[in-house]
Design an enzyme around this catalytic site. Structure first.
Site, PDB file in Angstrom:
ATOM      1  N   GLY A  11      14.506  50.727  49.451  1.00 27.07           N
ATOM      2  CA  GLY A  11      15.553  49.972  48.764  1.00 27.07           C
ATOM      3  C   GLY A  11      14.991  49.032  47.707  1.00 27.07           C
ATOM      4  CB  CYS A 148      18.694  36.379  46.892  1.00 30.58           C
ATOM      5  SG  CYS A 148      20.259  37.248  46.822  1.00 30.58           S
ATOM      6  CB  SER A 177      18.022  43.807  41.470  1.00 25.80           C
ATOM      7  OG  SER A 177      17.752  42.433  41.244  1.00 25.80           O
ATOM      8  CD  GLU A 200      25.371  35.902  47.718  1.00 27.16           C
ATOM      9  OE1 GLU A 200      25.489  36.839  48.549  1.00 27.16           O
ATOM     10  OE2 GLU A 200      24.300  35.606  47.189  1.00 27.16           O
ATOM     11  CE  LYS A 203      25.616  37.181  53.821  1.00 26.92           C
ATOM     12  NZ  LYS A 203      25.133  38.386  53.140  1.00 26.92           N
ATOM     13  CG  HIS A 240      20.489  35.621  42.061  1.00 27.82           C
ATOM     14  ND1 HIS A 240      20.647  36.865  41.489  1.00 27.82           N
ATOM     15  CD2 HIS A 240      20.592  35.820  43.402  1.00 27.82           C
ATOM     16  CE1 HIS A 240      20.844  37.760  42.439  1.00 27.82           C
ATOM     17  NE2 HIS A 240      20.808  37.155  43.603  1.00 27.82           N
TER      18      HIS A 240
HETATM   19  N1  LIG Z   1      18.428  42.740  46.892  1.00 30.55           N
HETATM   20  C1  LIG Z   1      18.268  41.425  47.011  1.00 30.55           C
HETATM   21  O1  LIG Z   1      18.074  40.688  46.008  1.00 30.55           O
HETATM   22  C2  LIG Z   1      18.312  40.786  48.374  1.00 30.55           C
HETATM   23  C3  LIG Z   1      18.006  39.419  48.465  1.00 30.55           C
HETATM   24  C4  LIG Z   1      18.000  38.799  49.718  1.00 30.55           C
HETATM   25  C5  LIG Z   1      18.288  39.545  50.843  1.00 30.55           C
HETATM   26  N2  LIG Z   1      18.593  40.876  50.742  1.00 30.55           N
HETATM   27  C6  LIG Z   1      18.843  41.630  51.968  1.00 30.55           C
HETATM   28  O2  LIG Z   1      17.751  42.544  52.149  1.00 30.55           O
HETATM   29  C7  LIG Z   1      18.228  43.722  52.808  1.00 30.55           C
HETATM   30  C8  LIG Z   1      17.880  44.944  51.940  1.00 30.55           C
HETATM   31  O3  LIG Z   1      18.530  44.808  50.692  1.00 30.55           O
HETATM   32  P1  LIG Z   1      18.339  45.830  49.483  1.00 30.55           P
HETATM   33  O4  LIG Z   1      18.933  45.149  48.332  1.00 30.55           O
HETATM   34  O5  LIG Z   1      16.946  46.313  49.420  1.00 30.55           O
HETATM   35  O6  LIG Z   1      19.290  47.049  49.960  1.00 30.55           O
HETATM   36  P2  LIG Z   1      19.172  48.602  49.583  1.00 30.55           P
HETATM   37  O7  LIG Z   1      18.634  48.760  48.205  1.00 30.55           O
HETATM   38  O8  LIG Z   1      20.494  49.177  49.894  1.00 30.55           O
HETATM   39  O9  LIG Z   1      18.085  49.189  50.614  1.00 30.55           O
HETATM   40  C9  LIG Z   1      18.361  49.386  51.988  1.00 30.55           C
HETATM   41  C10 LIG Z   1      17.143  50.023  52.652  1.00 30.55           C
HETATM   42  O10 LIG Z   1      17.423  50.185  54.048  1.00 30.55           O
HETATM   43  C11 LIG Z   1      17.203  51.566  54.412  1.00 30.55           C
HETATM   44  N3  LIG Z   1      18.091  51.980  55.502  1.00 30.55           N
HETATM   45  C12 LIG Z   1      19.454  52.009  55.488  1.00 30.55           C
HETATM   46  N4  LIG Z   1      19.896  52.462  56.703  1.00 30.55           N
HETATM   47  C13 LIG Z   1      18.791  52.733  57.449  1.00 30.55           C
HETATM   48  C14 LIG Z   1      18.584  53.217  58.768  1.00 30.55           C
HETATM   49  N5  LIG Z   1      19.613  53.539  59.576  1.00 30.55           N
HETATM   50  N6  LIG Z   1      17.307  53.359  59.214  1.00 30.55           N
HETATM   51  C15 LIG Z   1      16.259  53.041  58.423  1.00 30.55           C
HETATM   52  N7  LIG Z   1      16.390  52.590  57.165  1.00 30.55           N
HETATM   53  C16 LIG Z   1      17.644  52.415  56.696  1.00 30.55           C
HETATM   54  C17 LIG Z   1      17.465  52.345  53.139  1.00 30.55           C
HETATM   55  O11 LIG Z   1      16.843  53.604  53.249  1.00 30.55           O
HETATM   56  P3  LIG Z   1      17.411  54.892  52.429  1.00 30.55           P
HETATM   57  O12 LIG Z   1      17.059  54.634  50.994  1.00 30.55           O
HETATM   58  O13 LIG Z   1      16.670  56.009  53.012  1.00 30.55           O
HETATM   59  O14 LIG Z   1      18.877  54.920  52.687  1.00 30.55           O
HETATM   60  C18 LIG Z   1      16.790  51.411  52.116  1.00 30.55           C
HETATM   61  O15 LIG Z   1      15.395  51.585  52.176  1.00 30.55           O
HETATM   62  C19 LIG Z   1      19.742  43.529  53.011  1.00 30.55           C
HETATM   63  O16 LIG Z   1      19.971  43.011  54.292  1.00 30.55           O
HETATM   64  C20 LIG Z   1      20.097  42.487  51.947  1.00 30.55           C
HETATM   65  O17 LIG Z   1      21.237  41.740  52.261  1.00 30.55           O
HETATM   66  C21 LIG Z   1      18.595  41.517  49.523  1.00 30.55           C
END
Ligand SMILES: NC(=O)c1ccc[n+]([C@@H]2O[C@H](COP(=O)([O-])OP(=O)(O)OC[C@H]3O[C@@H](n4cnc5c(N)ncnc54)[C@H](OP(=O)(O)O)[C@@H]3O)[C@@H](O)[C@H]2O)c1
Length: 348
Positions: A11, A148, A177, A200, A203, A240
Protein backbone atom coordinates in the site's frame (compact mmCIF):
# COMPACT_ATOMS: atom_id res chain seq x y z
CA UNK A 1 20.21 -6.26 13.75
CA UNK A 2 16.55 -7.03 14.39
CA UNK A 3 14.55 -9.02 11.87
CA UNK A 4 11.39 -7.20 10.89
CA UNK A 5 8.17 -8.02 9.04
CA UNK A 6 5.93 -5.49 7.28
CA UNK A 7 2.17 -6.02 7.05
CA UNK A 8 0.43 -4.13 4.23
CA UNK A 9 3.69 -3.88 2.29
CA UNK A 10 2.11 -3.01 -1.08
CA UNK A 11 0.00 0.00 0.00
CA UNK A 12 0.86 3.71 0.02
CA UNK A 13 2.18 3.49 3.56
CA UNK A 14 3.78 0.06 3.11
CA UNK A 15 5.85 1.37 0.21
CA UNK A 16 7.08 4.26 2.34
CA UNK A 17 8.24 1.74 4.97
CA UNK A 18 10.07 -0.26 2.29
CA UNK A 19 11.79 2.91 1.11
CA UNK A 20 12.74 4.11 4.61
CA UNK A 21 13.95 0.71 5.84
CA UNK A 22 16.51 0.31 3.04
CA UNK A 23 19.98 0.08 4.64
CA UNK A 24 18.53 0.71 8.06
CA UNK A 25 21.23 0.20 10.70
CA UNK A 26 18.91 -1.60 13.20
CA UNK A 27 16.20 -3.29 11.13
CA UNK A 28 16.46 -6.00 8.50
CA UNK A 29 13.20 -6.21 6.52
CA UNK A 30 12.71 -9.92 5.77
CA UNK A 31 8.97 -10.54 5.42
CA UNK A 32 6.49 -8.62 3.26
CA UNK A 33 2.81 -9.36 3.85
CA UNK A 34 -0.13 -8.31 1.63
CA UNK A 35 -3.51 -9.75 0.56
CA UNK A 36 -3.61 -13.47 -0.17
CA UNK A 37 -4.08 -12.99 -3.93
CA UNK A 38 -0.45 -11.79 -4.09
CA UNK A 39 0.99 -14.80 -2.25
CA UNK A 40 4.24 -16.08 -3.79
CA UNK A 41 4.60 -13.17 -6.23
CA UNK A 42 7.86 -11.23 -6.38
CA UNK A 43 7.46 -7.83 -4.69
CA UNK A 44 9.37 -5.97 -7.42
CA UNK A 45 7.11 -7.39 -10.15
CA UNK A 46 3.76 -7.22 -8.37
CA UNK A 47 3.75 -3.92 -6.46
CA UNK A 48 2.38 -0.81 -8.17
CA UNK A 49 5.29 1.40 -7.05
CA UNK A 50 4.20 4.96 -6.22
CA UNK A 51 7.42 6.61 -5.07
CA UNK A 52 9.69 8.48 -7.45
CA UNK A 53 12.64 6.09 -7.45
CA UNK A 54 12.46 2.38 -8.38
CA UNK A 55 11.57 -0.50 -6.07
CA UNK A 56 14.72 -0.88 -3.94
CA UNK A 57 16.93 -3.85 -4.94
CA UNK A 58 16.88 -5.37 -1.47
CA UNK A 59 13.17 -6.27 -1.72
CA UNK A 60 12.75 -6.79 -5.48
CA UNK A 61 13.01 -10.57 -5.30
CA UNK A 62 11.31 -11.13 -1.96
CA UNK A 63 8.13 -13.18 -2.28
CA UNK A 64 4.99 -11.57 -0.88
CA UNK A 65 3.41 -13.64 1.89
CA UNK A 66 -0.11 -13.81 3.21
CA UNK A 67 -0.56 -13.27 6.94
CA UNK A 68 0.56 -16.32 8.90
CA UNK A 69 2.18 -16.31 12.34
CA UNK A 70 4.10 -19.50 11.52
CA UNK A 71 5.93 -17.70 8.69
CA UNK A 72 7.01 -14.97 11.09
CA UNK A 73 8.22 -17.59 13.56
CA UNK A 74 10.15 -19.43 10.85
CA UNK A 75 11.87 -16.20 9.79
CA UNK A 76 12.77 -15.34 13.41
CA UNK A 77 10.95 -12.02 13.24
CA UNK A 78 11.65 -9.76 16.25
CA UNK A 79 9.51 -6.70 15.38
CA UNK A 80 6.43 -6.16 13.21
CA UNK A 81 5.51 -2.94 11.38
CA UNK A 82 1.87 -2.70 10.34
CA UNK A 83 0.35 -0.63 7.53
CA UNK A 84 -2.94 -2.53 7.33
CA UNK A 85 -6.48 -1.20 6.95
CA UNK A 86 -7.97 -0.95 10.44
CA UNK A 87 -10.49 -3.82 10.19
CA UNK A 88 -7.74 -6.27 9.20
CA UNK A 89 -5.31 -4.72 11.70
CA UNK A 90 -7.73 -5.34 14.54
CA UNK A 91 -7.48 -9.09 14.01
CA UNK A 92 -3.85 -9.52 12.91
CA UNK A 93 -2.22 -7.06 15.32
CA UNK A 94 -4.22 -8.54 18.22
CA UNK A 95 -3.06 -12.04 17.27
CA UNK A 96 0.56 -10.93 17.08
CA UNK A 97 0.40 -9.21 20.44
CA UNK A 98 -0.94 -12.43 21.97
CA UNK A 99 1.98 -14.30 20.39
CA UNK A 100 4.44 -11.97 22.12
CA UNK A 101 5.42 -9.69 19.22
CA UNK A 102 6.07 -5.95 19.51
CA UNK A 103 3.89 -4.32 16.85
CA UNK A 104 4.41 -0.74 15.61
CA UNK A 105 1.21 0.19 13.84
CA UNK A 106 -0.19 2.92 11.62
CA UNK A 107 -3.76 1.77 11.86
CA UNK A 108 -6.46 3.27 14.07
CA UNK A 109 -7.69 -0.14 15.28
CA UNK A 110 -6.17 0.02 18.81
CA UNK A 111 -5.25 3.73 19.14
CA UNK A 112 -7.87 4.67 21.69
CA UNK A 113 -7.52 1.60 23.96
CA UNK A 114 -6.46 2.59 27.47
CA UNK A 115 -3.28 0.49 27.54
CA UNK A 116 -2.14 1.28 23.97
CA UNK A 117 -0.02 4.40 23.52
CA UNK A 118 -0.10 6.73 20.53
CA UNK A 119 3.52 7.85 20.46
CA UNK A 120 5.24 10.79 18.83
CA UNK A 121 8.55 10.45 20.60
CA UNK A 122 9.53 14.13 20.67
CA UNK A 123 6.17 14.85 22.33
CA UNK A 124 5.12 11.99 24.61
CA UNK A 125 7.78 9.27 24.72
CA UNK A 126 6.92 8.44 28.34
CA UNK A 127 3.57 7.02 27.11
CA UNK A 128 5.56 4.06 25.75
CA UNK A 129 5.66 2.82 29.36
CA UNK A 130 2.14 1.47 28.68
CA UNK A 131 3.83 -1.34 26.75
CA UNK A 132 4.84 -2.87 30.08
CA UNK A 133 1.18 -3.20 31.05
CA UNK A 134 0.34 -4.80 27.71
CA UNK A 135 3.28 -7.21 28.01
CA UNK A 136 1.99 -8.43 31.36
CA UNK A 137 -1.50 -8.96 29.93
CA UNK A 138 -0.74 -10.33 26.49
CA UNK A 139 2.96 -11.17 26.13
CA UNK A 140 3.55 -8.63 23.35
CA UNK A 141 2.44 -5.07 22.74
CA UNK A 142 1.12 -2.56 20.22
CA UNK A 143 2.48 0.99 19.86
CA UNK A 144 0.53 3.14 17.42
CA UNK A 145 1.09 6.27 15.40
CA UNK A 146 -1.52 8.95 15.41
CA UNK A 147 -3.67 9.72 12.44
CA UNK A 148 -1.51 11.53 9.84
CA UNK A 149 -2.90 15.06 10.31
CA UNK A 150 -2.86 14.72 14.12
CA UNK A 151 0.89 14.03 14.20
CA UNK A 152 1.78 17.43 12.72
CA UNK A 153 -0.78 19.22 14.84
CA UNK A 154 0.40 17.83 18.19
CA UNK A 155 4.06 18.46 17.35
CA UNK A 156 3.26 22.14 16.88
CA UNK A 157 0.93 22.32 19.90
CA UNK A 158 3.20 20.55 22.37
CA UNK A 159 5.63 23.50 22.77
CA UNK A 160 2.58 25.71 23.50
CA UNK A 161 1.31 23.53 26.34
CA UNK A 162 3.30 25.52 28.87
CA UNK A 163 1.25 28.62 27.96
CA UNK A 164 -2.03 26.75 28.54
CA UNK A 165 -3.98 25.66 25.45
CA UNK A 166 -7.68 26.44 25.89
CA UNK A 167 -9.02 26.00 22.40
CA UNK A 168 -7.82 24.80 18.99
CA UNK A 169 -9.57 25.28 15.65
CA UNK A 170 -7.84 23.35 12.89
CA UNK A 171 -8.69 23.21 9.20
CA UNK A 172 -6.84 20.68 7.08
CA UNK A 173 -5.98 20.46 3.38
CA UNK A 174 -5.07 16.80 3.06
CA UNK A 175 -3.12 15.07 0.30
CA UNK A 176 -4.51 12.24 -1.80
CA UNK A 177 -1.89 9.69 -0.66
CA UNK A 178 -3.48 9.96 2.79
CA UNK A 179 -6.37 7.90 1.43
CA UNK A 180 -4.08 5.01 0.40
CA UNK A 181 -3.91 3.45 -3.05
CA UNK A 182 -5.97 3.68 -5.24
CA UNK A 183 -7.74 5.88 -2.67
CA UNK A 184 -9.97 8.66 -3.95
CA UNK A 185 -11.24 8.24 -7.53
CA UNK A 186 -9.47 10.64 -9.93
CA UNK A 187 -12.81 11.88 -11.26
CA UNK A 188 -13.77 12.97 -7.73
CA UNK A 189 -10.55 14.79 -6.82
CA UNK A 190 -9.16 16.17 -10.09
CA UNK A 191 -9.67 20.01 -10.14
CA UNK A 192 -11.65 19.69 -6.95
CA UNK A 193 -11.71 19.90 -3.16
CA UNK A 194 -13.79 17.47 -1.09
CA UNK A 195 -14.80 18.91 2.29
CA UNK A 196 -15.21 15.52 3.98
CA UNK A 197 -12.85 12.76 5.12
CA UNK A 198 -14.59 9.93 6.92
CA UNK A 199 -13.92 9.85 10.71
CA UNK A 200 -10.94 12.24 10.36
CA UNK A 201 -12.32 15.13 12.41
CA UNK A 202 -13.19 12.89 15.37
CA UNK A 203 -9.77 11.21 15.18
CA UNK A 204 -7.96 14.55 15.34
CA UNK A 205 -9.98 15.61 18.38
CA UNK A 206 -9.61 12.52 20.52
CA UNK A 207 -6.06 11.53 19.50
CA UNK A 208 -4.67 15.05 20.12
CA UNK A 209 -6.07 15.07 23.64
CA UNK A 210 -4.63 11.63 24.35
CA UNK A 211 -1.14 12.39 22.96
CA UNK A 212 -0.89 15.71 24.82
CA UNK A 213 -2.12 13.99 27.98
CA UNK A 214 0.05 12.87 30.88
CA UNK A 215 1.15 9.40 31.91
CA UNK A 216 0.18 8.73 35.52
CA UNK A 217 0.26 5.36 37.30
CA UNK A 218 -0.17 3.25 34.20
CA UNK A 219 -2.87 5.44 32.64
CA UNK A 220 -3.03 8.39 30.25
CA UNK A 221 -4.92 11.39 31.55
CA UNK A 222 -6.13 13.27 28.47
CA UNK A 223 -5.28 16.95 28.05
CA UNK A 224 -8.30 19.20 28.47
CA UNK A 225 -8.82 21.62 25.59
CA UNK A 226 -11.64 22.45 23.21
CA UNK A 227 -10.80 21.35 19.69
CA UNK A 228 -12.73 21.78 16.46
CA UNK A 229 -11.42 20.12 13.29
CA UNK A 230 -12.61 20.59 9.69
CA UNK A 231 -10.98 18.34 7.11
CA UNK A 232 -10.82 18.53 3.33
CA UNK A 233 -9.13 16.40 0.67
CA UNK A 234 -7.25 18.48 -1.92
CA UNK A 235 -5.61 17.51 -5.23
CA UNK A 236 -2.07 17.33 -3.81
CA UNK A 237 0.02 14.15 -3.91
CA UNK A 238 1.84 14.25 -0.54
CA UNK A 239 1.78 16.52 2.50
CA UNK A 240 -1.07 17.71 4.69
CA UNK A 241 -1.33 21.48 5.17
CA UNK A 242 -3.21 22.68 8.26
CA UNK A 243 -4.41 26.12 9.33
CA UNK A 244 -4.37 26.25 13.13
CA UNK A 245 -6.02 28.83 15.39
CA UNK A 246 -5.22 28.58 19.10
CA UNK A 247 -6.54 30.33 22.19
CA UNK A 248 -3.85 30.33 24.88
CA UNK A 249 -4.41 31.13 28.55
CA UNK A 250 -1.30 33.35 28.59
CA UNK A 251 -0.65 36.37 26.41
CA UNK A 252 2.51 35.38 24.51
CA UNK A 253 4.47 37.22 21.81
CA UNK A 254 4.93 35.61 18.38
CA UNK A 255 8.71 35.63 18.96
CA UNK A 256 8.28 33.54 22.09
CA UNK A 257 5.89 31.16 20.30
CA UNK A 258 8.37 30.63 17.46
CA UNK A 259 11.27 30.22 19.88
CA UNK A 260 9.36 27.56 21.84
CA UNK A 261 8.59 25.61 18.67
CA UNK A 262 12.15 25.88 17.35
CA UNK A 263 13.46 24.64 20.67
CA UNK A 264 11.43 21.42 20.61
CA UNK A 265 14.16 18.95 21.55
CA UNK A 266 15.32 16.42 18.96
CA UNK A 267 15.99 12.82 19.96
CA UNK A 268 19.68 12.11 20.14
CA UNK A 269 21.34 9.29 18.26
CA UNK A 270 18.37 7.73 16.46
CA UNK A 271 18.75 7.35 12.67
CA UNK A 272 15.25 8.57 11.76
CA UNK A 273 15.12 11.46 14.26
CA UNK A 274 15.33 14.89 12.60
CA UNK A 275 17.78 17.40 14.07
CA UNK A 276 15.02 20.00 13.99
CA UNK A 277 11.60 18.46 14.73
CA UNK A 278 9.97 21.81 13.84
CA UNK A 279 11.24 24.06 11.06
CA UNK A 280 9.97 27.64 10.98
CA UNK A 281 9.53 29.41 7.61
CA UNK A 282 9.21 33.17 7.72
CA UNK A 283 8.17 33.78 4.08
CA UNK A 284 4.62 35.02 3.49
CA UNK A 285 3.71 32.06 1.27
CA UNK A 286 5.16 29.04 3.10
CA UNK A 287 4.85 26.21 4.03
CA UNK A 288 3.73 24.61 0.76
CA UNK A 289 3.30 20.85 0.17
CA UNK A 290 5.28 20.88 -3.08
CA UNK A 291 8.24 22.77 -1.60
CA UNK A 292 8.36 21.83 2.06
CA UNK A 293 6.97 18.31 2.62
CA UNK A 294 10.36 16.62 2.27
CA UNK A 295 12.68 18.93 4.19
CA UNK A 296 15.88 17.42 5.62
CA UNK A 297 18.37 14.78 4.56
CA UNK A 298 19.04 11.08 4.78
CA UNK A 299 16.84 8.86 6.93
CA UNK A 300 15.10 11.79 8.63
CA UNK A 301 13.99 13.47 5.40
CA UNK A 302 10.30 14.44 5.73
CA UNK A 303 10.31 13.93 9.51
CA UNK A 304 10.16 17.62 10.43
CA UNK A 305 6.95 19.59 10.69
CA UNK A 306 7.21 22.91 8.83
CA UNK A 307 5.39 25.87 10.39
CA UNK A 308 4.81 29.43 9.18
CA UNK A 309 2.39 32.34 8.73
CA UNK A 310 2.26 33.23 12.42
CA UNK A 311 -0.14 35.98 13.41
CA UNK A 312 -1.94 37.26 16.49
CA UNK A 313 -5.53 38.01 15.48
CA UNK A 314 -8.23 39.19 17.89
CA UNK A 315 -6.56 37.47 20.84
CA UNK A 316 -5.99 34.21 18.96
CA UNK A 317 -2.70 32.76 17.69
CA UNK A 318 -2.84 31.62 14.03
CA UNK A 319 -0.27 29.60 12.09
CA UNK A 320 -0.07 27.09 9.24
CA UNK A 321 1.77 23.78 9.44
CA UNK A 322 2.75 21.10 6.97
CA UNK A 323 3.31 17.43 7.78
CA UNK A 324 4.38 14.70 5.36
CA UNK A 325 1.53 12.26 5.80
CA UNK A 326 3.30 8.99 4.96
CA UNK A 327 6.60 9.94 6.66
CA UNK A 328 6.06 11.83 9.96
CA UNK A 329 2.36 11.02 9.70
CA UNK A 330 3.07 7.32 9.18
CA UNK A 331 6.01 5.06 8.37
CA UNK A 332 8.75 7.41 9.57
CA UNK A 333 7.12 7.95 12.94
CA UNK A 334 6.58 4.18 13.40
CA UNK A 335 10.24 3.49 12.58
CA UNK A 336 11.32 6.23 15.00
CA UNK A 337 9.11 4.68 17.70
CA UNK A 338 10.74 1.30 17.12
CA UNK A 339 14.25 2.83 17.22
CA UNK A 340 13.36 4.55 20.50
CA UNK A 341 11.83 1.37 21.96
CA UNK A 342 14.92 -0.63 21.03
CA UNK A 343 17.38 1.91 22.42
CA UNK A 344 15.49 2.15 25.71
CA UNK A 345 14.99 -1.57 26.27
CA UNK A 346 11.26 -1.89 25.50
CA UNK A 347 12.19 -4.31 22.71
CA UNK A 348 14.90 -6.91 23.24
N1 LIG B 1 -1.76 6.85 3.75
C1 LIG B 1 -1.51 7.63 4.80
O1 LIG B 1 -1.05 8.79 4.66
C2 LIG B 1 -1.77 7.12 6.19
C3 LIG B 1 -1.37 7.92 7.27
C4 LIG B 1 -1.56 7.47 8.58
C5 LIG B 1 -2.13 6.23 8.78
N2 LIG B 1 -2.53 5.46 7.73
C6 LIG B 1 -3.09 4.14 8.00
O2 LIG B 1 -2.15 3.16 7.54
C7 LIG B 1 -2.85 1.99 7.10
C8 LIG B 1 -2.45 1.69 5.65
O3 LIG B 1 -2.82 2.80 4.85
P1 LIG B 1 -2.48 2.91 3.29
O4 LIG B 1 -2.77 4.30 2.95
O5 LIG B 1 -1.16 2.33 3.00
O6 LIG B 1 -3.62 1.94 2.66
P2 LIG B 1 -3.57 1.12 1.29
O7 LIG B 1 -2.78 1.86 0.27
O8 LIG B 1 -4.97 0.78 0.99
O9 LIG B 1 -2.77 -0.23 1.65
C9 LIG B 1 -3.34 -1.27 2.42
C10 LIG B 1 -2.34 -2.42 2.51
O10 LIG B 1 -2.91 -3.45 3.33
C11 LIG B 1 -2.90 -4.70 2.59
N3 LIG B 1 -4.02 -5.56 2.97
C12 LIG B 1 -5.35 -5.28 2.84
N4 LIG B 1 -6.07 -6.35 3.31
C13 LIG B 1 -5.16 -7.29 3.70
C14 LIG B 1 -5.27 -8.59 4.27
N5 LIG B 1 -6.47 -9.16 4.52
N6 LIG B 1 -4.13 -9.26 4.57
C15 LIG B 1 -2.92 -8.71 4.34
N7 LIG B 1 -2.75 -7.50 3.79
C16 LIG B 1 -3.86 -6.79 3.50
C17 LIG B 1 -2.97 -4.28 1.13
O11 LIG B 1 -2.50 -5.35 0.34
P3 LIG B 1 -3.00 -5.54 -1.20
O12 LIG B 1 -2.34 -4.43 -1.97
O13 LIG B 1 -2.50 -6.86 -1.55
O14 LIG B 1 -4.49 -5.43 -1.15
C18 LIG B 1 -2.01 -3.07 1.16
O15 LIG B 1 -0.68 -3.52 1.18
C19 LIG B 1 -4.35 2.30 7.27
O16 LIG B 1 -4.79 1.80 8.51
C20 LIG B 1 -4.39 3.83 7.27
O17 LIG B 1 -5.50 4.36 7.94
C21 LIG B 1 -2.35 5.88 6.43
Amino acid sequence: MKNVALLGATGAMGQRFVDMLENHPYFDLRVLVASSHRRGKKYGKDVHWLLGNSVPDYVKDLEIMEFNVKTLEKENIDIVFSALPSEVAREYEGTLREKGYPVFSNSSAYRMEGDVPIVIPEVNREHIKLTKIQKEKYGGFIVTNSNCSTSGLVMALYPLKKFGIEEVIVTTYQAISGAGYPGVASLDICSNVIPYIKNEEEKIRRESRKILGTYENGKIKSYKMRIIASCARVPVRDGHLESVVVKLREDVSLEKIKESMENLKPLEGLPTAPKKPIIIRDEDNRPQPLLDACMGNGKSKGMSVVVGRFANIEGYLRFYLLVHNTIRGGAGNAILNAEYALKHGYVR
